[in-house]
Every structure is written in C-alpha cells, then in structure tokens.
Enzyme design. Structure first.
Site, PDB file in Angstrom:
ATOM      1  N   HIS A   1     -24.623 -10.519  -6.910  1.00 59.68           N
ATOM      2  CA  HIS A   1     -24.213 -11.724  -7.483  1.00 59.68           C
ATOM      3  C   HIS A   1     -23.396 -12.823  -6.410  1.00 59.68           C
ATOM      4  CE1 HIS A   1     -26.934 -12.512 -10.807  1.00 59.68           C
ATOM      5  NE2 HIS A   1     -26.827 -11.354 -10.819  1.00 59.68           N
TER       6      HIS A   1
ATOM      7  N   LYS B   1       1.342   3.637   9.849  1.00 59.77           N
ATOM      8  CA  LYS B   1       2.922   4.496   8.899  1.00 59.77           C
ATOM      9  C   LYS B   1       4.102   4.726  10.457  1.00 59.77           C
ATOM     10  CE  LYS B   1       0.364   8.019   6.121  1.00 59.77           C
ATOM     11  NZ  LYS B   1       0.672   9.202   5.749  1.00 59.77           N
TER      12      LYS B   1
ATOM     13  N   GLU C   1     -12.397   8.311   6.260  1.00 61.20           N
ATOM     14  CA  GLU C   1     -11.249   8.713   7.384  1.00 61.20           C
ATOM     15  C   GLU C   1     -12.184  10.553   8.610  1.00 61.20           C
ATOM     16  OE1 GLU C   1      -7.409   8.827   4.853  1.00 61.20           O
ATOM     17  OE2 GLU C   1      -8.597  10.460   4.663  1.00 61.20           O
TER      18      GLU C   1
HETATM   19  O1  PA5 Z   1      -7.641  13.045   3.169  1.00 58.19           O
HETATM   20  C1  PA5 Z   1      -6.403  12.503   3.221  1.00 58.19           C
HETATM   21  O2  PA5 Z   1      -5.441  14.013   4.153  1.00 58.19           O
HETATM   22  C2  PA5 Z   1      -5.236  12.000   2.933  1.00 58.19           C
HETATM   23  O3  PA5 Z   1      -5.661  10.492   2.084  1.00 58.19           O
HETATM   24  C3  PA5 Z   1      -4.283  11.947   2.160  1.00 58.19           C
HETATM   25  O4  PA5 Z   1      -4.776  13.011   0.487  1.00 58.19           O
HETATM   26  C4  PA5 Z   1      -3.199  10.753   1.585  1.00 58.19           C
HETATM   27  O5  PA5 Z   1      -2.817  10.202   2.946  1.00 58.19           O
HETATM   28  C5  PA5 Z   1      -2.062  11.454   0.717  1.00 58.19           C
HETATM   29  O6  PA5 Z   1      -0.909  12.520   1.441  1.00 58.19           O
HETATM   30  P1  PA5 Z   1      -0.211  12.997   0.982  1.00 58.19           P
HETATM   31  O7  PA5 Z   1      -1.148  14.105   0.382  1.00 58.19           O
HETATM   32  O8  PA5 Z   1       0.422  14.396   1.589  1.00 58.19           O
HETATM   33  O9  PA5 Z   1       0.506  12.929   0.033  1.00 58.19           O
END
Ligand code: PA5
Length: 452
Positions: free
Chosen positions: A311, A425, A290
């Site tokens: 494996h 989303k 990310e």
């Molecule tokens: O790193 C990030 O920002 C995302 O992975 C969020 O943690 C994830 O989408 C969950 O979001 P939230 O904490 O708003 O539910």
C-alpha cells in the site's frame, strides 16, 4: 527435519536459457576458494564452519550467563550497532510475541536496543524508562571503540551504577568484544564484568552465531542450541560436496548474479509477509549491502514488509523502473491459529472467508503478489521456511551467509571488508574536534567555509 526451500523458477524466466547452469564453474571456484581460504578477505572466514565448531559446552556457558541476567533483571539493554546488533534483533523479533513488551507477568526480560543511533530523544527516553527498572546491559562491540555504542554504554553504565551500586552492576553488565584490544575490553577487565570474545576471523555482519547474537537471544528466552543446530544442518546442505543442482546457497548466488549481470537488475527487494521478519530483512540488508557494495559494484539491497508496503511501495514495484527483483521469504505455517468469525450483518462482505484461517488469506495475497509482480516484469525468488522457530532461523541465517560469500567472490570483490564505512566517521570526528584529528578538523572547516 525439513529444510528451507528455494524456488527460482519465476526468476530464471527472465534469463537466457542455461544461464544458471553456466554459473556452476564460477560458483564452484568461489566455494573452493572459501574452503581453502585462498579468496580475498581470507582472514575473515571464521563464519564458514562456525556452526559445526560450536560446542554444547560453550552454548551451556552462554545459557548460564543468560540465566543470571534473566534472574536479576526485568529489562536487558543490548548496546551495539550494525553486525553487533542486527542479528540478535532479527532472531529475537522473529520469534518473540509481537506485543512482548506490553505483556505483564512474562517469564523473560524485556530486551531493548541502544547504541545503534545517536538520537538524543531516544537515549533520553530510554534512560527515563529505565529509572524504576531492574536492568542490565550487554555491551557489544568488536572494535570496542564504535562511537554510537560507546556513547550509549557510558550513559547506561553510569545509570546502572547510580541506581544499583557497583557490585550489582558487575553482575548485570556483560561485555562481548575483542579478546585484547579496545575500550570495551579494557573496561570489562577493569570493572570485572563477565565477558565473551568475538573471534578475530568473524566480521560483524557474520557474527550472529557468536556470543554477539547468541547471548541476547538466550536472554530473550530462545533456544540457542536449536538455532545453531539449524545453521549446522545448512552448513552441510550447502557444502562443496553438494551438487550445484541441489545446493540452494549456490543457486541463490547464481540467480542473483544472472539477474544483475545479464538482466540489468540492480536492486533486490527482500519481502516478507510476516511482520516479525522486519528485522531479519534489516540483518539481510547489512549482510549483502556491506559485503557487495564496493568497487562501484553491487546489487542494492532493500526490503519491504508485505502486505503493509504493498500500500506504499506496491505501485513502484508493479510499474516503476524495471531494475528490481524480489526475494520473498515465505513462512509456510504460522505458530498460531486464528479463524475468521461469522458476522450476521456482513457489511464488510467478508462472510465468504468464514471459518478460514487468516493465513489462508495471507498466502493468497502472497501468490497474487508474486504473479502480479512477475507479470509486471519483476523476477521473483522465493525462499520458503516451514515455520518460524530457532531451528529454521538458524538455517536461514547460514543460507544467506553462504550465498553472500559466494556472490561477492563471483562479483570479484572482497565480500568481507567494509572500508567505505570509515568515511563518515572520519568527518564526524573531524567536525567534533576529536583529539588526533587536528589536520582533518582544519581541512573540513576550510571546506565548509569555502562551501558557503
Ligand atoms: O559488519 C561490520 O563489521 C559492522 O557493521 C560492525 O559490526 C559495526 O560497525 C559495529 O562495529 P563494532 O562491533 O566494532 O562496534
């Protein structure tokens, strides 16, 4: 205290001489930009000095809430996804007995996870399992609006209230969310749940050392003070005042960039030889994926559990396209000792291992793998951890976070946002006809019709 160590010698041999040192000025500039807050994403730098800013009193407050949950519940469900889930799971599974949920008379509640998928069978089976259990819920969401988590929490809240009544539920449901906004905050306030705040300036994937990770880890029975201590020591060891030659976060960032930019290695495989580290690698994958995967750039982070995956993926790693490098997280000392017994028949031919520790074989598997993969053209980085405990996991977490921040800045991207996560989303809400998505719903239906 010892420290985790980094060995890049089997990676630099794939680079032109002097490549790593040539990155020193860029790394230093990235570090200064992080410190001064002059880099892209500078509103999400709360993780940088988080370990040294956490007070003992705050950790004690978390431990007290954890104790209440531990006393009242035999099962705790941690609801969260991505950064609101992976760090806690990484540490808990890294430290827990591998068969924790099967052990009777245990002193710690069983920790289960939900809100990280939308599997109907998963949620049905979870809620069925909880029917005769004293359970509590830690609801974790920074935005407070994430669909996967909200869906699971709605089911779990109702079940908790149906099973134990509203009063008891109030004591065993804890919210970890934004200080003001989002449905999770509003529900917590209305229902009177104990809650913790996720700081505005700490992004999800950098939040394991906030209550997001600390509360579940404390509930599972682990020492969060030692975890934070480890991270704090690593914060010092990777500071701007530590010379490039000794700064393991700086060097890891540099060698990754060298392999990517100069040697064309586009994929990094984090591999472990300890099954307990499976979720640590999942956490690492999110952190790097990310953070770096944007502007059509980024090293693709993936993970293997060795020797298991030797494996299955071993053939590809040894002889497939040479676009990969490997980072092995190696644990020097296991926490238990198990020796190979003698067998009179020796039908398996393994008596030559009699009296040896299982780990000795594992270590030779590791060394053999490293050498074979390097011979096959796969650069190898090794991060060694003295043993699996809270302190060293704290070090490891901060080491990877710091290197990630530096790496992203060297790549000239903003390592602290994740705009790409919104695309699925938007489509999902349009397809589900969510109020407010009318235009998107119409557009996506037209697209699906013309696709037919
Ligand atoms: O790193 C990030 O920002 C995302 O992975 C969020 O943690 C994830 O989408 C969950 O979001 P939230 O904490 O708003 O539910």
């Amino acid at each position: 205290m010892e420290s985790i160590k980094l060995d890049i010698t089997k990676a630099t041999q794939f680079l032109n001489p002097g490549t790593i040192e040539a990155y020193a000025p860029q790394v230093a500039a990235a570090q200064v930009a992080l410190e001064k807050g002059t880099c892209a994403g500078n509103d999400f730098l709360g993780w940088l000095h988080l370990p040294s800013s956490i007070t003992k009193a705050f950790l004690t407050e978390i431990e007290n809430v954890a104790d209440t949950l531990r006393k009242k519940c035999e099962v705790i469900v941690v609801a969260g996804i991505g950064g609101s889930y992976l760090g806690a799971r990484a540490v808990i599974e890294g430290l827990n007995n591998s068969f924790a949920w099967l052990i009777k008379d245990k002193k710690n509640p069983t920790i289960l996870f939900a809100g990280n998928n939308i599997g109907e069978d998963y949620l049905f089976e979870l809620t069925t399992y909880l029917k005769d259990k004293k359970f509590g819920v830690i609801n974790i969401s920074k935005s407070g609006t994430t669909t996967e988590t909200a869906l699971a929490f709605r089911l779990l809240k109702k079940q908790c209230e149906d099973q134990f009544g509203k009063e008891f539920s109030k004591d065993v449901i804890v919210a970890i969310t934004d200080k003001k906004k989002g449905a999770a905050r509003i529900t917590a306030t209305q229902e009177g749940y104990k809650s913790f705040v996720i700081p505005d300036n700490v992004g999800g994937r950098f939040s394991v050392l906030t209550p997001v990770g600390l509360l579940p880890i404390a509930v599972a029975g682990f020492d969060i003070k030692a975890l934070v201590e480890g991270a704090k020591d690593m914060e010092k060891e990777t500071g701007t005042d530590v010379p490039f030659a000794n700064n393991i976060a700086a060097r890891y960032a540099a060698v990754r960039q060298g392999l990517y930019a100069q040697a064309g290695k586009k994929i990094e495989i984090v591999a472990n030889f300890q099954p307990k580290l499976h979720y640590f690698a999942e956490w690492w994958k999110q952190l790097y994926g990310e953070s770096e995967g944007k502007d059509h750039k980024g090293i693709f982070p993936t993970a293997c559990d060795f020797t298991t995956d030797l494996h299955s993926m071993g053939q590809w790693i040894q002889e497939g396209e040479r676009s990969i490098f490997e980072t092995i997280i190696s644990v020097e000392q296991p926490n238990s000792t198990l020796l190979f017994p003698h067998d009179n028949e020796n039908l398996d031919g393994l008596n030559f291992l009699e009296g040896k520790r299982v780990d000795e074989v594992n270590k030779m598997a590791e060394l053999g793998t490293r050498l074979a993969h390097v011979d096959g053209g796969v650069p190898n980085i090794r991060v060694s951890v003295p043993t699996l405990n809270e302190y060293y996991l704290g070090q490891l977490i901060y080491f990877f976070e710091k290197a990630c921040g530096i790496s992203g800045l060297i790549m000239d991207i903003n390592p602290f946002n994740q705009p790409g996560v919104e695309a699925y989303k938007k489509n999902m809400f349009a397809l589900l006809n969510k109020p407010g998505y009318e235009a998107e719903s119409k557009a996506i239906q037209e697209r699906l019709t013309s696709d037919k």
